[in-house]
Scaffold this motif. Structure first.
Motif, PDB file in Angstrom:
ATOM      1  N   VAL A 103     -32.267  56.957 -79.114  1.00  0.00           N
ATOM      2  CA  VAL A 103     -31.746  56.928 -77.736  1.00  0.00           C
ATOM      3  C   VAL A 103     -31.042  58.251 -77.475  1.00  0.00           C
ATOM      4  N   ILE A 104     -31.274  58.838 -76.301  1.00  0.00           N
ATOM      5  CA  ILE A 104     -30.529  60.041 -75.924  1.00  0.00           C
ATOM      6  C   ILE A 104     -29.763  59.766 -74.625  1.00  0.00           C
ATOM      7  N   THR A 105     -28.792  60.591 -74.362  1.00  0.00           N
ATOM      8  CA  THR A 105     -27.964  60.434 -73.172  1.00  0.00           C
ATOM      9  C   THR A 105     -28.218  61.586 -72.211  1.00  0.00           C
ATOM     10  N   ILE A 106     -28.680  61.257 -70.999  1.00  0.00           N
ATOM     11  CA  ILE A 106     -28.915  62.273 -69.966  1.00  0.00           C
ATOM     12  C   ILE A 106     -28.222  61.816 -68.685  1.00  0.00           C
ATOM     13  N   ASN A 107     -27.277  62.564 -68.239  1.00  0.00           N
ATOM     14  CA  ASN A 107     -26.593  62.246 -66.987  1.00  0.00           C
ATOM     15  C   ASN A 107     -27.453  62.714 -65.819  1.00  0.00           C
ATOM     16  N   PRO A 108     -27.757  61.819 -64.848  1.00  0.00           N
ATOM     17  CA  PRO A 108     -28.574  62.221 -63.698  1.00  0.00           C
ATOM     18  C   PRO A 108     -28.033  63.415 -62.918  1.00  0.00           C
ATOM     19  N   LYS A 109     -26.737  63.690 -63.049  1.00  0.00           N
ATOM     20  CA  LYS A 109     -26.203  64.866 -62.351  1.00  0.00           C
ATOM     21  C   LYS A 109     -26.759  66.155 -62.952  1.00  0.00           C
ATOM     22  N   ASN A 110     -27.401  66.024 -64.144  1.00  0.00           N
ATOM     23  CA  ASN A 110     -28.026  67.181 -64.787  1.00  0.00           C
ATOM     24  C   ASN A 110     -29.543  67.199 -64.605  1.00  0.00           C
ATOM     25  N   ILE A 111     -30.063  66.289 -63.758  1.00  0.00           N
ATOM     26  CA  ILE A 111     -31.512  66.206 -63.541  1.00  0.00           C
ATOM     27  C   ILE A 111     -31.871  66.784 -62.178  1.00  0.00           C
ATOM     28  N   LEU A 112     -32.757  67.755 -62.185  1.00  0.00           N
ATOM     29  CA  LEU A 112     -33.302  68.320 -60.947  1.00  0.00           C
ATOM     30  C   LEU A 112     -34.671  67.696 -60.720  1.00  0.00           C
ATOM     31  N   ILE A 113     -34.800  66.909 -59.651  1.00  0.00           N
ATOM     32  CA  ILE A 113     -36.088  66.306 -59.327  1.00  0.00           C
ATOM     33  C   ILE A 113     -36.721  67.096 -58.189  1.00  0.00           C
ATOM     34  N   VAL A 114     -37.959  67.545 -58.406  1.00  0.00           N
ATOM     35  CA  VAL A 114     -38.666  68.379 -57.418  1.00  0.00           C
ATOM     36  C   VAL A 114     -39.986  67.718 -57.053  1.00  0.00           C
ATOM     37  N   ASP A 115     -40.563  68.128 -55.952  1.00  0.00           N
ATOM     38  CA  ASP A 115     -41.812  67.538 -55.476  1.00  0.00           C
ATOM     39  C   ASP A 115     -42.953  67.770 -56.465  1.00  0.00           C
ATOM     40  N   ASP A 116     -43.896  66.830 -56.467  1.00  0.00           N
ATOM     41  CA  ASP A 116     -45.143  67.034 -57.197  1.00  0.00           C
ATOM     42  C   ASP A 116     -45.978  68.094 -56.488  1.00  0.00           C
TER      43      ASP A 116
ATOM     44  N   ILE B  65     -39.012  69.163 -83.363  1.00  0.00           N
ATOM     45  CA  ILE B  65     -39.576  68.276 -82.335  1.00  0.00           C
ATOM     46  C   ILE B  65     -39.601  69.004 -80.998  1.00  0.00           C
ATOM     47  N   SER B  66     -40.744  68.950 -80.317  1.00  0.00           N
ATOM     48  CA  SER B  66     -40.903  69.666 -79.043  1.00  0.00           C
ATOM     49  C   SER B  66     -41.170  68.745 -77.864  1.00  0.00           C
ATOM     50  N   MET B  67     -41.559  67.485 -78.142  1.00  0.00           N
ATOM     51  CA  MET B  67     -41.847  66.539 -77.067  1.00  0.00           C
ATOM     52  C   MET B  67     -41.210  65.193 -77.393  1.00  0.00           C
ATOM     53  N   GLN B  68     -40.533  64.634 -76.405  1.00  0.00           N
ATOM     54  CA  GLN B  68     -40.003  63.278 -76.529  1.00  0.00           C
ATOM     55  C   GLN B  68     -40.486  62.472 -75.330  1.00  0.00           C
ATOM     56  N   LEU B  69     -41.200  61.377 -75.609  1.00  0.00           N
ATOM     57  CA  LEU B  69     -41.613  60.490 -74.524  1.00  0.00           C
ATOM     58  C   LEU B  69     -40.435  59.585 -74.189  1.00  0.00           C
ATOM     59  N   LEU B  70     -39.900  59.756 -72.982  1.00  0.00           N
ATOM     60  CA  LEU B  70     -38.714  59.016 -72.550  1.00  0.00           C
ATOM     61  C   LEU B  70     -39.110  57.832 -71.680  1.00  0.00           C
ATOM     62  N   ARG B  71     -38.433  56.724 -71.905  1.00  0.00           N
ATOM     63  CA  ARG B  71     -38.650  55.553 -71.053  1.00  0.00           C
ATOM     64  C   ARG B  71     -37.317  54.893 -70.732  1.00  0.00           C
ATOM     65  N   GLY B  72     -37.237  54.425 -69.502  1.00  0.00           N
ATOM     66  CA  GLY B  72     -36.049  53.719 -69.043  1.00  0.00           C
ATOM     67  C   GLY B  72     -36.449  52.835 -67.887  1.00  0.00           C
ATOM     68  N   HIS B  73     -35.502  52.501 -67.050  1.00  0.00           N
ATOM     69  CA  HIS B  73     -35.803  51.648 -65.897  1.00  0.00           C
ATOM     70  C   HIS B  73     -36.785  52.344 -64.960  1.00  0.00           C
ATOM     71  N   MET B  74     -38.024  51.835 -64.953  1.00  0.00           N
ATOM     72  CA  MET B  74     -39.084  52.384 -64.096  1.00  0.00           C
ATOM     73  C   MET B  74     -39.137  53.906 -64.203  1.00  0.00           C
ATOM     74  N   PHE B  75     -38.954  54.378 -65.394  1.00  0.00           N
ATOM     75  CA  PHE B  75     -39.006  55.821 -65.669  1.00  0.00           C
ATOM     76  C   PHE B  75     -39.837  56.032 -66.922  1.00  0.00           C
ATOM     77  N   LYS B  76     -40.782  56.953 -66.834  1.00  0.00           N
ATOM     78  CA  LYS B  76     -41.640  57.271 -67.983  1.00  0.00           C
ATOM     79  C   LYS B  76     -42.006  58.746 -67.886  1.00  0.00           C
ATOM     80  N   SER B  77     -41.627  59.528 -68.897  1.00  0.00           N
ATOM     81  CA  SER B  77     -41.878  60.961 -68.812  1.00  0.00           C
ATOM     82  C   SER B  77     -41.955  61.585 -70.190  1.00  0.00           C
TER      83      SER B  77
END
Length: 871
Positions: free
Chosen positions: A220-233, A283-295
């Motif tokens: 499990v890792i901790t990522i605060n959404p205030k550190n996430i930049l979401i941009v358009d596809d 390690i260079s890739m981590q498949l992350l999953r959470g509430h309706m989140f997959k990346s």
């Protein structure tokens, strides 16, 4: 920052047939409580355990095995129908005929009479599996426990439909949950969004995405959404001549049309960039999953990139970048960059308003979950070994192998390594022991035989070892004949246009390639000498020559500067290049492709790449509206289950068409003569992708009818290719095959002509034992152990003949071994008794010999190994 989950345990659940549950409710039939399903350690299991405590429910832990179980959730399968009374009578009478007189036979005869007397009652009507699914989805089921002596009801537990498990999303199996847990667990799974019963919703997607929290976690890792930049596809669209598959208006069936069409690639589909500090070394890739989140998140030097590209005249600490919702955030705070294809929740934004409202809702939920995100997997290197030159080896699949124009001579060259490997397994004792140690697991006897070999190498000359060795080598050759040929190469996780993704995050991407172009790739897989070379690549699922990729590996300074990539990551380009359709509809949420550095495979790949146009799916989507209720849930899962049954047939039928194509080419037909046959391959290529997509998307076609239409093609005969005996599950297929001039048949012939093993001298097992006094052995202890192992052998045979799937059989056999081993482990076996057991085992010539050795090795290891002469 990371929390290891190695100490956390999964929980086992019952996995039952719907038909058995129906019989339990309507006919008071008892069923075996098989805890062979599993809820892996996951975000969902953490939540479930909390909710169970609130409801005063406990997870049991078996003192003998350490296995944790719960009845709170049950996995239900719908493979069987409920048999009618008439059918039951027929089956029981047949069984009675083969029995000797006794209590069991009498009970069966009495049961037949009961059925006859009640045959007019509705409970003895046949119920088909689809109707059974509908009934259980809409009404749930109740499990009643009764005191066998008094008939008193001890408990009644009501279960209601819950969700698909993340690992069984395409099998039509479904999880049911105790009614008292359902409301909180399903609301939590759906992010407490205000979904209402019977509302119109994209239910297929909702069912898929609510299950993401159930994925097994590595950490499990901790990522605060205030550190996430979401941009358009971003999409790349460009015209290209392709084989477009859609419905033929005249025939009503799918057909392939060679025409110019618009190819569409979603450049960053399912991937994200994550600051390197969130990754462990290597390690260079981590498949992350959470509430309706997959990346799939890739290790990126985001802060270095942003510092390098800070606009002139602006202090870096004050530079603000806007996300897709026009919300500014400081560049120095950006640890992650993602797009809406990773945040699945945005698909349901209209439930609470606009996409920005869903974004804010998701961030609040993340805060409530302490900003935790599950790591499901990371990139891994091959476990298939290395060749003599130290090159990493990876195996092909039969679809890859059979899609290439390979001659008999080429196949002979490609199998040299495997033929030599098999020869060493047969004749090199040390090599064989190394092999079985690598292949050891909890239910086979590999470690036991390896330990015996370390003590006394003469074990290889005993009948029990020779039989074991013959079986192992046979299984390995069988594996190769399924197209599993090893050669230089490995799988690498796809990272799509990573540098362009960085530039897009600061609004400096104009839609054209800025790093890789066309079929260029960047990977460290083959080391420093691996650049400026061409390779052949495939993705699973792979179906045809249209899916073969020839890629040129090039260096790129921007990729090397801003990304920290292991050997098992490959950067690819989707701008103005149809890589996603070439690789069977790939995206970048941890999809990988295997890259081979083999001259013969590369040469054959070049005869495909660019010469067999890429196939494009233009099949109409199913427009049927769905509503949030059990009926629509049933309809979607029923269609998914029925369609999923066809996927094996779709793949095999495509390969049958392709085998005929290669065979006809070898006999003088031209590609033009065979164009109609190749259209069938195109249709199967698209159909296989549709079958895989069905967990979240439906199409306006009948897959079974499409398959039957292709199967009736005049190009196909009643005889199948020779290799069908290796890939088909039909036991009678060997009577309906003939040799085709196709790669897989060349392979099967090649592996049928292997040299025999050198002769081993015959040595009695008893000659390896240290002599002891049998008369001083504990006869009761000896008999108890023999009886336990006989029971274990009988139980294992029952398990292997059951209708459980492979994974469930493994779990149940492991449990049986642990159960009986626990009984033996409690005993203190002295050398005389050990000798007596081993002598009895040899002289009785019992079928449980290997099981006996395994149990003694695991439970009485020191005394067992000391029973053998050390040479």
């Amino acid at each position: 920052m990371k929390k290891s989950t190695k100490e956390n345990k999964s929980v086992y659940i019952m996995s039952l047939e719907g038909a058995d549950l129906y019989d339990h409710m309507h006919k008071a039939k008892l069923f075996e409580e098989d805890y062979v399903g599993m809820i892996p350690y996951s975000i969902e299991l953490i939540k479930l355990e909390k909710e169970m405590k609130v409801n005063k429910l406990k997870i049991k832990e078996d003192k003998k095995t350490g296995k944790r179980t719960t009845h709170a959730v049950i996995n239900v399968k719908f493979k069987q129908k409920v048999k009618s009374g008439k059918e039951m009578i027929k089956l029981l009478n047949k069984k009675i005929e083969g029995l000797q007189d006794g209590d069991y036979k009498t009970k069966l005869v009495e049961f037949v009479e009961v059925i006859k007397s009640e045959q007019n009652l509705s409970k003895w009507n046949e119920v088909k599996s689809n109707d059974l699914r509908k009934d259980l989805y809409e009404n749930g089921f109740t499990i009643t426990k009764v005191d066998e002596e008094t008939g008193e009801i001890l408990s009644q537990d009501k279960y209601v439909v819950y969700k698909r498990s993340s690992s069984k999303s395409r099998t039509g199996q479904c999880l049911f949950i105790l009614e008292q847990l359902h409301e909180e667990m399903i609301n939590w799974s759906r992010m407490y969004l205000p979904f209402e019963k019977d509302m119109s919703v994209d239910l297929a997607s909702l069912l898929a995405y609510e299950s993401l929290v159930g994925s097994s976690l590595e950490s499990v890792i901790t990522i605060n959404p205030k550190n996430i930049l979401i941009v358009d596809d971003v999409e790349s669209k460009f015209p290209q001549m392709c084989n477009v598959v859609r419905k033929n208006e005249e025939t009503g069936f799918l057909d392939s049309y060679y025409e110019k069409t618009m190819v569409k690639n979603s450049l960053f589909d399912g991937e994200s960039l994550l600051e390197s500090t969130y990754f462990e070394e290597g390690i260079s890739m981590q498949l992350l999953r959470g509430h309706m989140f997959k990346s799939a998140s890739f290790s990126t030097n985001i802060q270095l990139f942003l510092e390098d590209n800070c606009p002139e005249g602006i202090e870096y600490d004050k530079w603000k970048i806007k996300n897709m919702f026009n919300q500014p955030m400081l560049a120095k705070d950006i640890h992650m960059i993602c797009t809406p294809t990773s945040l699945k929740a945005l698909k349901f934004s209209d439930v609470i308003g606009k996409p920005v409202d869903m974004w804010n809702h998701w961030k609040k939920l993340m805060k409530k979950d302490k900003f935790q995100m599950g790591v499901v997997k990371h990139e891994k290197k091959s476990k298939r070994g290395k060749d003599e030159e130290g090159n990493t080896l990876q195996q092909t699949s039969y679809q890859m192998f059979n899609s290439l124009p390979l001659s008999e001579e080429t196949v002979s060259r490609l199998t040299v390594f495997e033929k030599e490997y098999v020869n060493k397994l047969k004749n090199d004792d040390d090599f064989f022991i190394e092999y079985i140690i690598k292949e050891a697991n909890e239910i086979n006897s590999n470690n036991m035989f390896a330990d015996l070999y370390k003590i006394n190498k003469d074990i290889v000359n005993t009948k029990v070892f020779r039989s074991f060795r013959v079986k192992e080598v046979h299984n390995y050759v069988k594996h190769i004949k399924k197209g599993k040929i090893r050669t230089s190469g490995d799988y690498a996780v796809l990272l799509g246009n990573g540098y362009e993704f960085l530039m897009h995050s600061i609004s400096k991407f104009n839609g054209t390639s800025m790093s890789l172009h066309e079929n260029e790739i960047y990977t460290n897989l083959f080391g420093e000498d691996g650049f400026d070379k061409e390779y052949v690549a495939f993705r699973n699922p792979h179906t045809s020559p249209n899916n073969v990729l020839i890629a040129k590996n090039v260096r790129d300074t921007n990729i090397e500067k801003y990304f920290n990539l292991s050997r098992n990551i490959v950067c690819v380009n989707s701008i103005d290049f149809a890589i996603q359709d070439t690789l069977s509809g790939c995206d970048y949420d941890s999809d990988s492709m295997v890259i081979f550095n083999d001259e013969d495979l590369i040469k054959a790949g070049k005869e495909c790449f660019g010469k067999y146009p890429v196939c494009i799916n233009d099949v109409e989507n199913k427009k049927k509206p769905y509503f949030l209720n059990a009926k629509c849930h049933y309809e979607i899962d029923a269609e998914l289950a029925n369609s999923s049954k066809n996927i094996g047939r779709v793949v095999n039928l495509g390969q049958e068409c392709l085998s005929n194509y290669w065979d006809q080419l070898s006999k003088g037909k031209s590609p033009k003569d065979l164009s109609e046959l190749m259209k069938k391959v195109d249709v199967m290529t698209i159909l296989s992708g549709i079958c895989i997509d069905l967990a979240k998307k439906f199409y306006a076609i009948n897959i079974k009818s499409e398959v039957e239409n292709v199967a009736k093609s005049e190009w196909l005969s009643s005889l199948k290719p020779l290799f069908w005996t290796s890939v088909s599950q039909n036991e009678n297929i060997k009577n309906r095959v003939t040799k085709f001039n196709c790669p897989m048949d060349f392979l099967n012939v090649e592996m049928d002509e292997l040299e025999k093993a050198s002769d081993h001298k015959d040595l009695s097992f008893l000659q390896l034992l240290r002599k002891h006094d049998i008369s001083k052995g504990n006869r009761k202890q000896e008999q108890d152990i023999i009886d336990d192992v006989k029971k274990l052998t009988k139980k294992v045979n029952q398990i292997n003949s059951s209708k459980l799937d492979k994974k469930e059989r493994f779990t149940k056999e492991k449990g049986a071994i642990q159960f009986y081993s626990f009984s033996v482990a409690k005993k203190t076996v002295k050398p005389n008794t050990m000798y007596a057991i081993l002598v009895h085992m040899v002289k009785s010539k019992d079928s449980s010999t290997t099981k006996m050795l395994k149990v003694l090795h695991e439970t009485q290891r020191e005394v067992f190994l000391d029973a053998f002469k050390n040479n």
